[in-house]
Design a protein around this motif. Sequence first.
Motif, PDB file in Angstrom:
ATOM      1  N   GLY A 119      -6.755   3.372   2.745  1.00  0.00           N
ATOM      2  CA  GLY A 119      -5.449   2.916   3.047  1.00  0.00           C
ATOM      3  C   GLY A 119      -5.561   2.139   4.380  1.00  0.00           C
TER       4      GLY A 119
ATOM      5  N   VAL B 286       0.788  -1.068  -0.053  1.00  0.00           N
ATOM      6  CA  VAL B 286       0.142  -0.106   0.065  1.00  0.00           C
ATOM      7  C   VAL B 286       0.831   1.257  -0.069  1.00  0.00           C
ATOM      8  CG1 VAL B 286      -1.573   1.216   1.424  1.00  0.00           C
ATOM      9  CG2 VAL B 286      -1.956  -1.187   1.193  1.00  0.00           C
TER      10      VAL B 286
ATOM     11  N   LEU C 124      -4.587   7.676  -2.494  1.00  0.00           N
ATOM     12  CA  LEU C 124      -5.187   6.329  -3.193  1.00  0.00           C
ATOM     13  C   LEU C 124      -6.429   6.835  -3.888  1.00  0.00           C
ATOM     14  CD1 LEU C 124      -4.272   3.757  -0.432  1.00  0.00           C
ATOM     15  CD2 LEU C 124      -3.164   4.227  -2.427  1.00  0.00           C
TER      16      LEU C 124
ATOM     17  N   TYR D  44      -1.735   7.830   2.362  1.00  0.00           N
ATOM     18  CA  TYR D  44      -2.836   7.242   1.937  1.00  0.00           C
ATOM     19  C   TYR D  44      -3.735   8.152   1.158  1.00  0.00           C
ATOM     20  CZ  TYR D  44      -1.511   4.207   5.644  1.00  0.00           C
ATOM     21  OH  TYR D  44      -0.783   3.546   6.456  1.00  0.00           O
TER      22      TYR D  44
END
Lengths: 143, 175
Positions: free
Chosen positions: A110, A82, A99, A96
């Motif tokens: 995330g 990730v 994303l 994150y």
Amino acid sequence: MKSKPVLRVTSKLLIPAIMLFALYVQFHGDFGPGGGFQAGVIFASAFILYALIFDIDTARKVVPAWMMRVGLASGLLLYAGVGVVGLLLGGKYLDYSVLADNPVIGQHLGITLIEFGVGVTVASAMITIFYLFAGQGRQPEDS
Amino acid sequence: MTVTAFALVRLRNLFAVVMLSGIFSLLAAVLYVVLDAVDVAFTEAAVGAGIATVLMLGTLALTTGVVKEAPRKPLAALLIVSLTGALLIFGTLDMPPYGDPNAPIHHHVAPRYIEKSGSEVGPPNIVTSVLASYRGYDTLGEVTVIFTAAAGILILLGGRRRPGKKRRTAGKTGG
């Protein structure tokens, strides 16, 4: 433990509830106490209960040891992956926000993913350790 | 908790020691709940009282259940432990009182987490956003530690058990 019907029936009733609770702790960790670590341990404890009540060889048939090793590595890889995806999408490592289009949704995605990775790794690690400890002192059938 | 700890030290039957350490973990979990650290309490109850007890029992089944008497009274060890304990208690004298809003820990990054995590990260549980997002590296490190621990036990205990006897199937690594 074939001669303990009370234990067998009670554990059969309990194990699905324990696993469901583990999933709840896993995915409800954003809103209440809990998260990957706790969920992984609870999930593993369901299997350990199964292995204690029934036989460890039966448990090995349900969840083979190799599957736990794959899970052990893939959870960590999911977590690190990730982060790498975040890098490829132009953000920082383990950031994150990139994303998804909306930073908050990206963060949510995330966190869910990495918590899932944590849960898989912890559950696999606990079950692996238990298998190894409980499997000592007896002749394993396939190693 | 103190009674449990003393009983732990005095007991010679390891089965009772394992059970008592489980009770100790549960009491610690209750203490964390009292301190409003629900996530930590959760972990303590699951890991300390649950899994650790099972693993200890597994170890007991492999070894013996009663501890051997120590050959001599370890006075030096008692001295070192008392000194360290006294130093630690001395260290706590400087700590701000529990719940003091002016304590340094409440002025470092905690206010930012509390104010911003709702809009920056989202989850209502701030512990989750700190663990998974702000402190993502730390959590990655923790998961790596768990992975390494399991891998180390696999190497130590999961290898071939009969030296000199060839593995039957090379590709299958069940243990």
